[in-house]
Design a protein around this motif. Structure first.
Motif, PDB file in Angstrom:
ATOM      1  N   PRO A   1      47.910  26.149  55.192  1.00 30.21           N
ATOM      2  CA  PRO A   1      48.833  26.898  54.410  1.00 30.21           C
ATOM      3  C   PRO A   1      50.148  27.309  55.133  1.00 30.21           C
ATOM      4  CG  PRO A   1      46.658  27.943  54.215  1.00 30.21           C
ATOM      5  CD  PRO A   1      46.601  26.861  55.393  1.00 30.21           C
ATOM      6  N   GLN A   2      51.106  27.260  54.682  1.00 26.24           N
ATOM      7  CA  GLN A   2      52.844  27.306  55.250  1.00 26.24           C
ATOM      8  C   GLN A   2      53.387  27.962  54.026  1.00 26.24           C
ATOM      9  OE1 GLN A   2      53.481  23.562  56.665  1.00 26.24           O
ATOM     10  NE2 GLN A   2      54.651  23.030  54.473  1.00 26.24           N
ATOM     11  N   GLY A   3      54.558  28.608  54.647  1.00 27.32           N
ATOM     12  CA  GLY A   3      55.494  28.829  53.576  1.00 27.32           C
ATOM     13  C   GLY A   3      56.749  29.434  54.363  1.00 27.32           C
ATOM     14  N   GLY A   4      57.761  30.004  53.441  1.00 23.91           N
ATOM     15  CA  GLY A   4      58.964  30.188  54.054  1.00 23.91           C
ATOM     16  C   GLY A   4      59.027  31.836  54.561  1.00 23.91           C
ATOM     17  N   ILE A   5      60.026  32.304  55.271  1.00 24.12           N
ATOM     18  CA  ILE A   5      60.113  33.579  55.542  1.00 24.12           C
ATOM     19  C   ILE A   5      61.150  34.115  54.648  1.00 24.12           C
ATOM     20  CG2 ILE A   5      60.905  35.277  57.435  1.00 24.12           C
ATOM     21  CD1 ILE A   5      59.945  33.024  59.482  1.00 24.12           C
ATOM     22  N   ASP A   6      60.816  35.009  53.906  1.00 24.33           N
ATOM     23  CA  ASP A   6      61.891  35.875  52.968  1.00 24.33           C
ATOM     24  C   ASP A   6      62.978  36.738  53.647  1.00 24.33           C
ATOM     25  OD1 ASP A   6      60.567  34.641  50.885  1.00 24.33           O
ATOM     26  OD2 ASP A   6      59.321  36.400  50.421  1.00 24.33           O
TER      27      ASP A   6
ATOM     28  N   ALA B   1      53.577  35.572  57.490  1.00 28.43           N
ATOM     29  CA  ALA B   1      52.325  34.654  57.566  1.00 28.43           C
ATOM     30  C   ALA B   1      51.009  35.476  56.929  1.00 28.43           C
ATOM     31  CB  ALA B   1      52.047  34.625  59.007  1.00 28.43           C
ATOM     32  N   TRP B   2      51.249  36.755  57.004  1.00 27.71           N
ATOM     33  CA  TRP B   2      50.111  37.442  56.048  1.00 27.71           C
ATOM     34  C   TRP B   2      50.413  37.230  54.740  1.00 27.71           C
ATOM     35  CZ3 TRP B   2      45.574  39.324  57.401  1.00 27.71           C
ATOM     36  CH2 TRP B   2      45.545  39.431  58.882  1.00 27.71           C
ATOM     37  N   ARG B   3      51.681  37.299  54.358  1.00 24.74           N
ATOM     38  CA  ARG B   3      52.037  37.241  52.814  1.00 24.74           C
ATOM     39  C   ARG B   3      51.785  35.854  52.208  1.00 24.74           C
ATOM     40  NH1 ARG B   3      56.030  34.764  50.540  1.00 24.74           N
ATOM     41  NH2 ARG B   3      57.310  34.955  52.339  1.00 24.74           N
ATOM     42  N   GLU B   4      52.068  34.579  52.991  1.00 26.88           N
ATOM     43  CA  GLU B   4      51.660  33.371  52.399  1.00 26.88           C
ATOM     44  C   GLU B   4      50.365  32.981  52.568  1.00 26.88           C
ATOM     45  OE1 GLU B   4      53.537  30.930  51.479  1.00 26.88           O
ATOM     46  OE2 GLU B   4      55.584  31.768  51.541  1.00 26.88           O
TER      47      GLU B   4
ATOM     48  N   ALA C   1      61.219  24.332  60.951  1.00 28.30           N
ATOM     49  CA  ALA C   1      60.915  25.073  61.953  1.00 28.30           C
ATOM     50  C   ALA C   1      59.675  26.050  61.459  1.00 28.30           C
ATOM     51  CB  ALA C   1      62.033  25.877  62.380  1.00 28.30           C
ATOM     52  N   GLN C   2      58.628  25.731  62.436  1.00 30.03           N
ATOM     53  CA  GLN C   2      57.528  26.391  62.033  1.00 30.03           C
ATOM     54  C   GLN C   2      57.186  27.560  63.343  1.00 30.03           C
ATOM     55  OE1 GLN C   2      54.712  23.395  61.425  1.00 30.03           O
ATOM     56  NE2 GLN C   2      55.036  23.233  59.158  1.00 30.03           N
TER      57      GLN C   2
END
Length: 114
Positions: free
Chosen positions: A5-10, A19-22, A62-63
Motif C-alpha cells: 500500500p502506498q499513497g501521497g502526502i496531503d 502513512a497511517w491515513r493511507e 519519492a517514497q
C-alpha cells in the motif's frame, strides 16, 4: 505485479500521518490492528519508465517507508477494492521478486535490513 500500500502526502500532513491515513484507506487497518515499528531513514527515489510517465507529468516517485507489525496473529487487511484488491503475508525477498521491475531497487533498499 504486487506492491505494498502506498499513497501521497496531503498538504499539511507529515509523512507519518499520511502513512497511517493511507494504511487505513487502502487496508482498513488502524492502530488497534497494527503498531508502527520503524521508519526507513531515507527517502527512496526512482524514475518511472516512459510508458508510465503520462506525457512527462509523472517522472517518478519519492517514497518514505514505514514498517508496521500486526498486534495479533488474526489481523487481516480489508482491501478497499480500488487501490488495494488482494493481499497475502509474504517474506521481504518475495516482495522484491514480485514488484514491478522499476520499483525493485527501492523495495530492495527499504527491505534489506528486515
Amino acid at each position: 505485479a504486487w506492491q505494498l500500500p502506498q499513497g501521497g502526502i496531503d498538504v499539511g500532513e507529515t509523512p507519518s500521518v499520511a502513512a497511517w491515513r493511507e494504511l487505513g484507506e487502502e487496508t482498513g487497518l488502524d492502530d488497534s490492528d497494527v503498531e508502527l515499528v520503524r521508519e526507513h531513514p531515507d527517502w527512496l527515489v526512482y524514475e518511472f519508465p516512459e510508458h508510465v510517465r503520462r506525457d512527462g507529468k509523472r517522472l517518478g516517485q519519492a517514497q518514505r517507508w514505514f514498517f508496521f507489525r500486526a498486534r495479533s496473529d488474526d489481523v487481516s487487511p480489508r482491501p478497499d477494492g480500488i487501490e488495494f484488491v488482494a493481499w497475502k503475508w509474504a517474506d521481504p525477498s518475495w516482495l522484491v521478486d514480485h514488484v514491478v521491475e522499476f520499483r525493485r531497487c527501492a523495495y530492495r533498499t527499504a527491505l534489506a535490513p528486515l
